[in-house]
Design a protein around this motif. Structure first.
Motif, PDB file in Angstrom:
ATOM      1  N   LEU A   1      -1.851  -8.523   2.405  1.00 15.69           N
ATOM      2  CA  LEU A   1      -2.965  -9.267   1.828  1.00 15.69           C
ATOM      3  C   LEU A   1      -3.505 -10.218   2.893  1.00 15.69           C
ATOM      4  O   LEU A   1      -2.823 -11.137   3.316  1.00 15.69           O
ATOM      5  CB  LEU A   1      -2.507 -10.041   0.591  1.00 15.69           C
ATOM      6  N   LYS A   2      -4.751  -9.975   3.314  1.00 16.31           N
ATOM      7  CA  LYS A   2      -5.348 -10.748   4.401  1.00 16.31           C
ATOM      8  C   LYS A   2      -6.358 -11.786   3.922  1.00 16.31           C
ATOM      9  O   LYS A   2      -6.511 -12.823   4.525  1.00 16.31           O
ATOM     10  CB  LYS A   2      -6.048  -9.811   5.390  1.00 16.31           C
ATOM     11  N   ASP A   3      -7.087 -11.446   2.858  1.00 13.95           N
ATOM     12  CA  ASP A   3      -8.122 -12.334   2.345  1.00 13.95           C
ATOM     13  C   ASP A   3      -8.348 -11.948   0.892  1.00 13.95           C
ATOM     14  O   ASP A   3      -7.730 -11.006   0.393  1.00 13.95           O
ATOM     15  CB  ASP A   3      -9.412 -12.190   3.165  1.00 13.95           C
ATOM     16  N   VAL A   4      -9.237 -12.635   0.217  1.00 12.52           N
ATOM     17  CA  VAL A   4      -9.500 -12.356  -1.191  1.00 12.52           C
ATOM     18  C   VAL A   4      -9.788 -10.869  -1.386  1.00 12.52           C
ATOM     19  O   VAL A   4     -10.728 -10.329  -0.794  1.00 12.52           O
ATOM     20  CB  VAL A   4     -10.670 -13.215  -1.720  1.00 12.52           C
ATOM     21  N   ALA A   5      -8.914 -10.203  -2.140  1.00 14.35           N
ATOM     22  CA  ALA A   5      -9.033  -8.775  -2.455  1.00 14.35           C
ATOM     23  C   ALA A   5      -9.192  -7.905  -1.217  1.00 14.35           C
ATOM     24  O   ALA A   5      -9.792  -6.833  -1.275  1.00 14.35           O
ATOM     25  CB  ALA A   5     -10.169  -8.541  -3.441  1.00 14.35           C
ATOM     26  N   HIS A   6      -8.625  -8.319  -0.095  1.00 15.61           N
ATOM     27  CA  HIS A   6      -8.728  -7.564   1.152  1.00 15.61           C
ATOM     28  C   HIS A   6      -7.329  -7.360   1.739  1.00 15.61           C
ATOM     29  O   HIS A   6      -6.632  -8.329   2.069  1.00 15.61           O
ATOM     30  CB  HIS A   6      -9.620  -8.302   2.157  1.00 15.61           C
ATOM     31  N   PHE A   7      -6.959  -6.095   1.848  1.00 14.72           N
ATOM     32  CA  PHE A   7      -5.666  -5.725   2.409  1.00 14.72           C
ATOM     33  C   PHE A   7      -5.891  -4.959   3.706  1.00 14.72           C
ATOM     34  O   PHE A   7      -6.894  -4.265   3.850  1.00 14.72           O
ATOM     35  CB  PHE A   7      -4.899  -4.811   1.443  1.00 14.72           C
ATOM     36  N   GLU A   8      -4.951  -5.055   4.613  1.00 18.68           N
ATOM     37  CA  GLU A   8      -4.963  -4.242   5.824  1.00 18.68           C
ATOM     38  C   GLU A   8      -3.583  -3.637   6.005  1.00 18.68           C
ATOM     39  O   GLU A   8      -2.569  -4.314   5.795  1.00 18.68           O
ATOM     40  CB  GLU A   8      -5.337  -5.078   7.048  1.00 18.68           C
ATOM     41  N   VAL A   9      -3.551  -2.355   6.381  1.00 22.55           N
ATOM     42  CA  VAL A   9      -2.274  -1.694   6.629  1.00 22.55           C
ATOM     43  C   VAL A   9      -1.840  -2.033   8.050  1.00 22.55           C
ATOM     44  O   VAL A   9      -2.596  -1.851   9.001  1.00 22.55           O
ATOM     45  CB  VAL A   9      -2.392  -0.167   6.427  1.00 22.55           C
ATOM     46  N   GLU A  10      -0.620  -2.547   8.151  1.00 18.26           N
ATOM     47  CA  GLU A  10      -0.074  -2.965   9.446  1.00 18.26           C
ATOM     48  C   GLU A  10       1.352  -2.461   9.591  1.00 18.26           C
ATOM     49  O   GLU A  10       2.005  -2.119   8.604  1.00 18.26           O
ATOM     50  CB  GLU A  10      -0.057  -4.501   9.552  1.00 18.26           C
ATOM     51  N   GLN A  11       1.836  -2.472  10.811  1.00 18.21           N
ATOM     52  CA  GLN A  11       3.241  -2.209  11.085  1.00 18.21           C
ATOM     53  C   GLN A  11       3.981  -3.539  10.961  1.00 18.21           C
ATOM     54  O   GLN A  11       3.569  -4.540  11.560  1.00 18.21           O
ATOM     55  CB  GLN A  11       3.419  -1.640  12.492  1.00 18.21           C
ATOM     56  N   VAL A  12       5.033  -3.553  10.161  1.00 11.35           N
ATOM     57  CA  VAL A  12       5.847  -4.752   9.959  1.00 11.35           C
ATOM     58  C   VAL A  12       7.315  -4.354  10.068  1.00 11.35           C
ATOM     59  O   VAL A  12       7.646  -3.170   9.969  1.00 11.35           O
ATOM     60  CB  VAL A  12       5.569  -5.405   8.573  1.00 11.35           C
ATOM     61  N   PRO A  13       8.213  -5.319  10.240  1.00 10.35           N
ATOM     62  CA  PRO A  13       9.638  -4.968  10.297  1.00 10.35           C
ATOM     63  C   PRO A  13      10.097  -4.303   8.991  1.00 10.35           C
ATOM     64  O   PRO A  13       9.759  -4.752   7.903  1.00 10.35           O
ATOM     65  CB  PRO A  13      10.335  -6.310  10.501  1.00 10.35           C
TER      66      PRO A  13
END
Length: 189
Positions: A10-22
């Motif tokens: 969750l990056k911003d209001v109703a905005h998601f970004e797919v990322e690499q995380v542990p």
């Protein structure tokens, strides 16, 4: 080198970004690591992604999602009731079993409650970890899209169990979102 996985952040209001995380790692003997097969979107996910907060907690950068079906891929050393390869649904509300509320039988008032997708990383990711007692085996024959309703159905059943509806009664359900429709199905049954 730390293993990674993809997750919707969750990056911003109703905005998601797919990322690499542990990728989550088992750190306690009673934990299981689950490969997420399906994670549905709850009204809570929609609501908190619109406000970017859960109570006083800022949700920027968090992984939401708690209505999930997955497959056990790793177990802690003390896990005895689940095995690798087993399909499970998850209770997303982790209670400590130690605080006064838990010991008195009021786990829903746990003083140390952890909520998957709100206070700990959730199911909008490739993997999640949880305690063994919060994962429930299901048949491989249950379609994934049906199994994803286990958590919302348990909420509806909990509420329904508090009603005094008997065969032949008439009842009205106000609101026909997913939970309202589950209430209607329970009343019909």
């Amino acid at each position: 080198m730390t293993e990674t996985m993809r997750a919707a952040i969750l990056k911003d209001v109703a905005h998601f970004e797919v990322e690499q995380v542990p990728k989550p790692q088992i750190t306690e003997p009673d934990e299981v690591l689950i490969k997420v097969l399906v994670c549905s979107i709850c009204g809570t996910d929609v609501s908190v992604s619109g406000t970017m907060a859960y109570g006083s907690k800022d949700l920027h950068g968090e992984i939401l999602g708690h209505e999930l079906v997955g497959e056990i891929v790793e177990t802690g050393s003390a896990v005895t009731g689940l095995r690798v390869g087993q399909r499970v649904v998850v209770n997303p509300n982790s209670y400590c079993c130690k605080c006064p509320s838990c010991r008195a039988g009021y786990r829903n008032h746990c003083e140390n409650m952890k909520l998957m997708g709100l206070t700990v990383a959730g199911g909008f990711a490739e993997y999640v970890k949880t305690k063994e007692f919060l994962a429930f085996p299901i048949s491989q024959d249950v379609p994934l899209n049906h199994a994803a309703f286990a958590e919302p159905l348990s909420c509806a059943m909990n509420g329904f169990s508090r009603l005094n509806i008997t065969p032949g009664d008439t009842c009205v359900v106000f609101g026909c979102g997913p939970i309202g429709l589950l209430f209607a199905q329970l009343a019909r049954a």
